[in-house]
Design a protein around this motif. Structure first.
Motif, PDB file in Angstrom:
ATOM      1  N   SER A 283       0.929  -1.215  -0.112  1.00  0.00           N
ATOM      2  CA  SER A 283      -0.007  -0.002   0.055  1.00  0.00           C
ATOM      3  C   SER A 283       0.983   1.201   0.030  1.00  0.00           C
ATOM      4  O   SER A 283       1.925   1.290   0.905  1.00  0.00           O
ATOM      5  N   PHE A 284       0.918   2.091  -0.840  1.00  0.00           N
ATOM      6  CA  PHE A 284       1.549   3.246  -1.148  1.00  0.00           C
ATOM      7  C   PHE A 284       1.166   4.340  -0.505  1.00  0.00           C
ATOM      8  O   PHE A 284      -0.027   5.029  -1.036  1.00  0.00           O
ATOM      9  N   SER A 285       1.744   4.990   0.661  1.00  0.00           N
ATOM     10  CA  SER A 285       0.776   5.910   1.500  1.00  0.00           C
ATOM     11  C   SER A 285       1.002   7.320   1.048  1.00  0.00           C
ATOM     12  O   SER A 285       0.017   8.216   1.071  1.00  0.00           O
ATOM     13  N   THR A 286       2.192   7.420   0.228  1.00  0.00           N
ATOM     14  CA  THR A 286       2.288   8.837  -0.898  1.00  0.00           C
ATOM     15  C   THR A 286       1.633   8.769  -1.837  1.00  0.00           C
ATOM     16  O   THR A 286       1.361   9.933  -2.608  1.00  0.00           O
ATOM     17  N   LYS A 287       0.960   7.686  -2.129  1.00  0.00           N
ATOM     18  CA  LYS A 287       0.162   7.674  -3.572  1.00  0.00           C
ATOM     19  C   LYS A 287       0.888   8.346  -4.805  1.00  0.00           C
ATOM     20  O   LYS A 287       0.695   9.265  -5.393  1.00  0.00           O
ATOM     21  N   PRO A 288       2.090   7.832  -5.091  1.00  0.00           N
ATOM     22  CA  PRO A 288       2.702   8.033  -6.522  1.00  0.00           C
ATOM     23  C   PRO A 288       1.990   8.416  -7.445  1.00  0.00           C
ATOM     24  O   PRO A 288       1.307   7.795  -7.994  1.00  0.00           O
ATOM     25  N   ALA A 289       2.405   9.583  -8.364  1.00  0.00           N
ATOM     26  CA  ALA A 289       1.517  10.178  -9.391  1.00  0.00           C
ATOM     27  C   ALA A 289       2.124   9.547 -10.647  1.00  0.00           C
ATOM     28  O   ALA A 289       3.271   9.655 -10.882  1.00  0.00           O
ATOM     29  N   ILE A 290       1.073   9.235 -11.623  1.00  0.00           N
ATOM     30  CA  ILE A 290       1.835   9.055 -13.084  1.00  0.00           C
ATOM     31  C   ILE A 290       1.636  10.163 -13.851  1.00  0.00           C
ATOM     32  O   ILE A 290       0.677  10.886 -14.122  1.00  0.00           O
ATOM     33  N   THR A 291       2.865  10.945 -13.765  1.00  0.00           N
ATOM     34  CA  THR A 291       2.941  12.087 -14.363  1.00  0.00           C
ATOM     35  C   THR A 291       2.543  12.192 -16.023  1.00  0.00           C
ATOM     36  O   THR A 291       1.832  13.220 -16.398  1.00  0.00           O
ATOM     37  N   ALA A 292       2.780  11.077 -16.491  1.00  0.00           N
ATOM     38  CA  ALA A 292       2.584  11.064 -17.980  1.00  0.00           C
ATOM     39  C   ALA A 292       2.699   9.607 -18.388  1.00  0.00           C
ATOM     40  O   ALA A 292       3.687   8.884 -17.740  1.00  0.00           O
TER      41      ALA A 292
ATOM     42  N   VAL B 299       9.512   5.312  -5.771  1.00  0.00           N
ATOM     43  CA  VAL B 299       9.084   6.771  -5.287  1.00  0.00           C
ATOM     44  C   VAL B 299       8.276   7.030  -4.147  1.00  0.00           C
ATOM     45  O   VAL B 299       8.682   7.997  -3.192  1.00  0.00           O
ATOM     46  N   ASP B 300       7.540   5.935  -3.299  1.00  0.00           N
ATOM     47  CA  ASP B 300       6.836   6.017  -2.353  1.00  0.00           C
ATOM     48  C   ASP B 300       7.667   5.849  -1.075  1.00  0.00           C
ATOM     49  O   ASP B 300       7.701   6.485  -0.226  1.00  0.00           O
ATOM     50  N   SER B 301       8.843   5.122  -1.346  1.00  0.00           N
ATOM     51  CA  SER B 301      10.085   5.147  -0.306  1.00  0.00           C
ATOM     52  C   SER B 301      11.067   6.254  -0.225  1.00  0.00           C
ATOM     53  O   SER B 301      11.689   6.059   0.821  1.00  0.00           O
ATOM     54  N   GLY B 302      10.887   7.102  -1.245  1.00  0.00           N
ATOM     55  CA  GLY B 302      11.855   8.058  -1.163  1.00  0.00           C
ATOM     56  C   GLY B 302      13.217   7.864  -1.887  1.00  0.00           C
ATOM     57  O   GLY B 302      14.298   8.821  -1.870  1.00  0.00           O
TER      58      GLY B 302
END
Length: 341
Positions: free
Chosen positions: A9-18, A123-126
């Protein structure tokens, strides 16, 4: 973070920018033709081999995604890619052109969602701020490696599928870094287990992969405490007609009621009722182009808000087939959601 037994479960909810979807001429004539970023009119793409053409497809998809995201290759920390060609030559040679730190992955036709899940985890993990993932396949290169070259003209049984000529790529960033128009987030993923029910016919990939798809999707339901009713769309990667029907039967036997309007398959969406593709589409580009083209456009248009893409892969090789091995399969699933910022 770990969710249940086999999910994230990705807490930061990474975005699909494109994202970008590039296909060959045959795919462009199908029912989803208008949803792709570019349709090549030459299956060779002007190259002198099918393998070079496949590499070009992936390069085109990656370059298009970067342009749409307004990022340069120097801004991308990692590129995750994989394909069907021996030793990932499509992805590694494309990575040579891109000159981006590269992680090669392999999940056969499930590679699209394996890459997206891993990119979201980075991305979620930084561990990264901008990650690109992508995959490609080509009908003629796959035929040459796994079956017979197209020039041979060999006939196939109705259970066989048509490898999609195309490539798909996506760029992921933290939600606070993405543009305000990037409202599609990767919120979760379920990593599949290798499932082998003893199918050994390379012309029946759908039958081999269906049990893996059902295993991963039901595992996802267990880990997230969800069901078909919690999704606007659940789409498998490339089971085709044979595998799709089998998956429906397996879901029913497991006690799940499958709504017709919720469960679909990329291998059926790609070509519709075209009889020339026999049981439907397949290949790494099947789920990649349908997802990064058709499905994301439907989400951007507000038609879909929560989607589960469960990409399937048959983990055989020409060598394992020649040694009479059965076909182990896998399925990786990723949750895509529209946010209201």
């Amino acid at each position: 973070m770990l969710k249940g037994e086999q999910s994230w479960s990705f807490s930061t909810k990474p975005a699909i920018t494109a994202s970008a979807a590039v296909v060959g001429p045959y795919e462009g004539k199908g029912p989803l033709g208008q949803d792709f970023d570019f349709v090549h009119d030459d299956p060779r793409l002007g190259e002198d081999s099918w393998e070079k053409a496949e590499k070009r497809l992936l390069e085109d998809a990656c370059q298009t995604a970067m342009e749409k995201a307004s990022v340069q290759k120097e801004d991308v920390q990692f590129f995750l890619g994989g394909d069907l060609m021996a030793q990932l030559i499509t992805s590694s040679f494309a990575a040579r052109t891109l000159s981006i730190p590269f992680l090669g992955i392999f999940g056969a036709c499930s590679t699209s969602m394996e890459g997206l899940a891993l990119a979201a985890q980075l991305v979620d993990s930084g561990a990264a701020e901008t990650v690109m993932c992508g995959t490609a396949s080509h009908n003629s290169s796959a035929e040459k490696q796994f079956r017979y070259p197209t020039e041979y003209g060999g006939q196939k049984p109705p259970t066989a599928q048509w490898t999609v000529t195309g490539a798909g790529s996506a760029i992921l960033q933290p939600a606070n870094k993405a543009s305000k128009t990037s409202n599609i987030r990767v919120t979760g993923a379920t990593i599949g287990k290798v499932v082998d029910m003893g199918v050994s016919d390379p012309f029946n990939m759908g039958g081999a992969m269906a049990p893996a798809a059902v295993d991963t999707i039901t595992g996802h339901f267990r880990d997230f405490k969800r069901s078909f009713d919690d999704y606007d769309l659940i789409v498998t990667g490339d089971l085709g007609r044979v595998g799709f029907d089998l998956a429906n039967d397996l879901f029913s036997k497991a006690g799940f009621k499958v709504p017709d309007h919720v469960y679909q398959d990329c291998g059926l969406l790609m070509y519709g009722d075209d009889p020339n593709v026999l049981a439907g589409g397949s290949g790494c580009a099947c789920s990649a182009t349908v997802t990064y083209g058709h499905i994301l456009k439907r989400m951007q248009a507000g038609e879909l808000r929560r989607v589960l893409v469960a990409a399937t892969g048959a983990l055989l090789s020409p060598l394992s087939y020649q040694q009479k091995e059965s076909i182990p399969s896998i399925c990786h699933a990723v949750v895509l959601e529209v946010t209201d910022h």
